[in-house]
Scaffold this motif. Structure first.
Motif, PDB file in Angstrom:
ATOM      1  N   ASP A  37      35.863  -1.351  -9.389  1.00 25.36           N
ATOM      2  CA  ASP A  37      34.509  -1.888  -9.216  1.00 25.36           C
ATOM      3  C   ASP A  37      34.463  -3.397  -9.401  1.00 25.36           C
ATOM      4  OD1 ASP A  37      33.699   0.690  -8.840  1.00 25.36           O
ATOM      5  OD2 ASP A  37      32.977   0.977 -10.876  1.00 25.36           O
ATOM      6  N   SER A  42      41.568  -0.638  -3.133  1.00 27.37           N
ATOM      7  CA  SER A  42      41.380   0.754  -2.720  1.00 27.37           C
ATOM      8  C   SER A  42      42.041   1.696  -3.711  1.00 27.37           C
ATOM      9  CB  SER A  42      41.953   0.986  -1.317  1.00 27.37           C
ATOM     10  OG  SER A  42      41.238   0.256  -0.350  1.00 27.37           O
ATOM     11  N   ARG A  83      46.457   2.842  -6.777  1.00 30.00           N
ATOM     12  CA  ARG A  83      45.597   1.690  -6.498  1.00 30.00           C
ATOM     13  C   ARG A  83      46.358   0.698  -5.640  1.00 30.00           C
ATOM     14  NH1 ARG A  83      42.568  -0.889 -11.533  1.00 30.00           N
ATOM     15  NH2 ARG A  83      42.202  -2.366  -9.852  1.00 30.00           N
ATOM     16  N   THR A  86      42.954  -3.642  -0.546  1.00 31.85           N
ATOM     17  CA  THR A  86      41.824  -3.052   0.166  1.00 31.85           C
ATOM     18  C   THR A  86      42.259  -2.582   1.553  1.00 31.85           C
ATOM     19  OG1 THR A  86      40.301  -4.541  -0.984  1.00 31.85           O
ATOM     20  CG2 THR A  86      39.474  -3.426   0.981  1.00 31.85           C
ATOM     21  N   ASN A  89      39.328   3.152   6.188  1.00 33.82           N
ATOM     22  CA  ASN A  89      39.496   4.599   6.332  1.00 33.82           C
ATOM     23  C   ASN A  89      40.585   4.928   7.353  1.00 33.82           C
ATOM     24  OD1 ASN A  89      37.626   6.350   4.726  1.00 33.82           O
ATOM     25  ND2 ASN A  89      36.098   4.954   5.572  1.00 33.82           N
ATOM     26  N   ARG A 111      40.589  12.025  -2.880  1.00 33.02           N
ATOM     27  CA  ARG A 111      39.586  11.022  -3.260  1.00 33.02           C
ATOM     28  C   ARG A 111      40.001   9.681  -2.702  1.00 33.02           C
ATOM     29  NH1 ARG A 111      39.236   9.067  -9.471  1.00 33.02           N
ATOM     30  NH2 ARG A 111      37.844   7.285  -9.268  1.00 33.02           N
ATOM     31  N   GLU A 113      38.408   5.580  -2.417  1.00 34.30           N
ATOM     32  CA  GLU A 113      37.377   4.569  -2.661  1.00 34.30           C
ATOM     33  C   GLU A 113      37.934   3.218  -2.245  1.00 34.30           C
ATOM     34  OE1 GLU A 113      36.233   4.632  -6.732  1.00 34.30           O
ATOM     35  OE2 GLU A 113      35.933   6.799  -6.784  1.00 34.30           O
ATOM     36  N   SER A 114      37.063   2.384  -1.702  1.00 30.50           N
ATOM     37  CA  SER A 114      37.504   1.050  -1.283  1.00 30.50           C
ATOM     38  C   SER A 114      36.381   0.052  -1.503  1.00 30.50           C
ATOM     39  CB  SER A 114      37.918   1.066   0.195  1.00 30.50           C
ATOM     40  OG  SER A 114      38.532  -0.152   0.555  1.00 30.50           O
ATOM     41  N   ILE A 115      36.706  -1.027  -2.217  1.00 27.76           N
ATOM     42  CA  ILE A 115      35.723  -2.075  -2.512  1.00 27.76           C
ATOM     43  C   ILE A 115      36.368  -3.427  -2.231  1.00 27.76           C
ATOM     44  CG2 ILE A 115      34.352  -3.200  -4.311  1.00 27.76           C
ATOM     45  CD1 ILE A 115      34.071  -0.539  -5.677  1.00 27.76           C
ATOM     46  N   ASP A 182      35.017   0.102 -15.762  1.00 33.55           N
ATOM     47  CA  ASP A 182      34.358   0.096 -14.465  1.00 33.55           C
ATOM     48  C   ASP A 182      32.847   0.112 -14.644  1.00 33.55           C
ATOM     49  OD1 ASP A 182      33.906   2.634 -15.375  1.00 33.55           O
ATOM     50  OD2 ASP A 182      35.221   3.627 -13.933  1.00 33.55           O
ATOM     51  N   SER A 255      37.041  12.574 -14.081  1.00 39.18           N
ATOM     52  CA  SER A 255      36.189  11.490 -13.584  1.00 39.18           C
ATOM     53  C   SER A 255      35.138  11.042 -14.601  1.00 39.18           C
ATOM     54  CB  SER A 255      35.499  11.922 -12.285  1.00 39.18           C
ATOM     55  OG  SER A 255      34.704  13.069 -12.510  1.00 39.18           O
TER      56      SER A 255
END
Length: 293
Positions: A37, A42, A83, A86, A89, A111, A113-115, A182, A255
């Motif tokens: 975060d 990613s 990890r 970035t 998809n 799972r 996630e990408s920021i 996070d 989580s």
């Protein structure tokens, strides 16, 4: 005969000072293991059939030429969390094909996630700004309600005490267990601020009421009385939350595990700091005031 809480109130302040110094040392040496975060990047949780054992070495060998990997850690019995830089998809789907080719067809990404790094920096900046606004607002509000600056300043010091020790603990956990800080940790901090501030205001308000009522007691005895009259309520409220959080810590999923730990830590610290940090600071303030005058 009631236990005299504040006959040696400096003991409580010494305990808190020790915890603060320990937290500061941990933060200075280990820093914080900032999560996705805040840093951007990613995250992929990779799982496969139990017959195949995933390992950090296997994943690095498989993906080392495909991605810039930041870290790999286990998640549950069979999964691994990776990890990376970035990625999109589409790039994630390509990585999955590579994993199935090099490891096994049953590999799945459960799972993702990408920021972006810009969003991560903005979130960190906004978090710090929000903390500053909360601190300033607390002092101004309590100064207005209680008509004395000391209540706002000391209540803020109690909140900072809780946040700093809580952050120091997670700095240590980040070093020993790879725990990341996070947005969920920020939520836990804000919850801690709310509970700690509420308990402190209740105690301070009772002290003010007893002082205004002209109770013929020394100031230290007035504080003692206020603590005894509010202690049961504060402890009962906190225990209700603790009873809900302990099962989450012990049996909750991966989580939410560390989020529950952060909340539980914050609840304990907030319940402790109101009578054993903020009230002693009030006595210390008065003692210093007497010495100066």
């Amino acid at each position: 005969m009631k236990f005299r809480f504040f006959r040696y109130y400096w003991i409580y302040l010494l305990v808190s000072l020790t915890l603060i110094i320990t937290s500061g040392v941990s933060l200075g040496i280990n820093g914080l293991n900032l999560g996705l975060d805040f840093t951007g990047g990613s995250l992929m949780e990779i799982d496969v059939d139990e017959e195949i054992l995933l390992s950090e070495g296997l994943l690095r060998d498989s993906l080392g030429e495909e991605l810039a990997i930041d870290s790999i850690q286990s998640s549950g019995e069979t999964a691994m969390i990776v990890r990376t830089e970035t990625i999109s998809n589409e790039r994630k789907d390509e990585v999955l094909l590579v994993l199935r080719e090099k490891i096994d067809e049953r590999v799945v990404i459960t799972r993702f996630e990408s920021i972006g790094p810009t969003l991560g920096r903005e979130l960190l900046q906004k978090t710090l700004i929000a903390m500053g606004i909360i601190g300033a607002g607390t002092v101004i509000y309590l100064r207005t309600q209680f008509k004395e600056l000391k209540y706002g300043v000391l209540a803020l010091m109690g909140v900072l005490h809780d946040i700093f020790i809580m952050t120091g603990l997670f700095s240590l956990l980040g070093r020993t267990s790879g725990v990341e800080v996070d947005s969920m940790f920020v939520t836990a901090i804000l919850t801690t601020i709310s509970l700690s501030m509420h308990d402190t205001v209740v105690i301070y308000d009772r002290i003010r009421e007893l002082s205004k009522a002209g109770v013929k007691q020394k100031y230290e005895e007035v504080v003692e009385t206020a603590i005894w009259e509010t202690m049961r309520r504060s402890v009962n409220n906190s225990l209700m939350i603790v009873f809900m959080l302990v099962p989450l810590v012990l049996m909750g999923g991966e989580s939410i595990h560390w989020f529950a730990v952060a909340l539980l830590t914050g609840i304990v610290l907030g319940t402790y700091s109101s009578p054993f940090v903020c009230a002693p600071l009030l006595l210390l303030w008065e003692d210093i005031k007497k010495l100066i005058s």
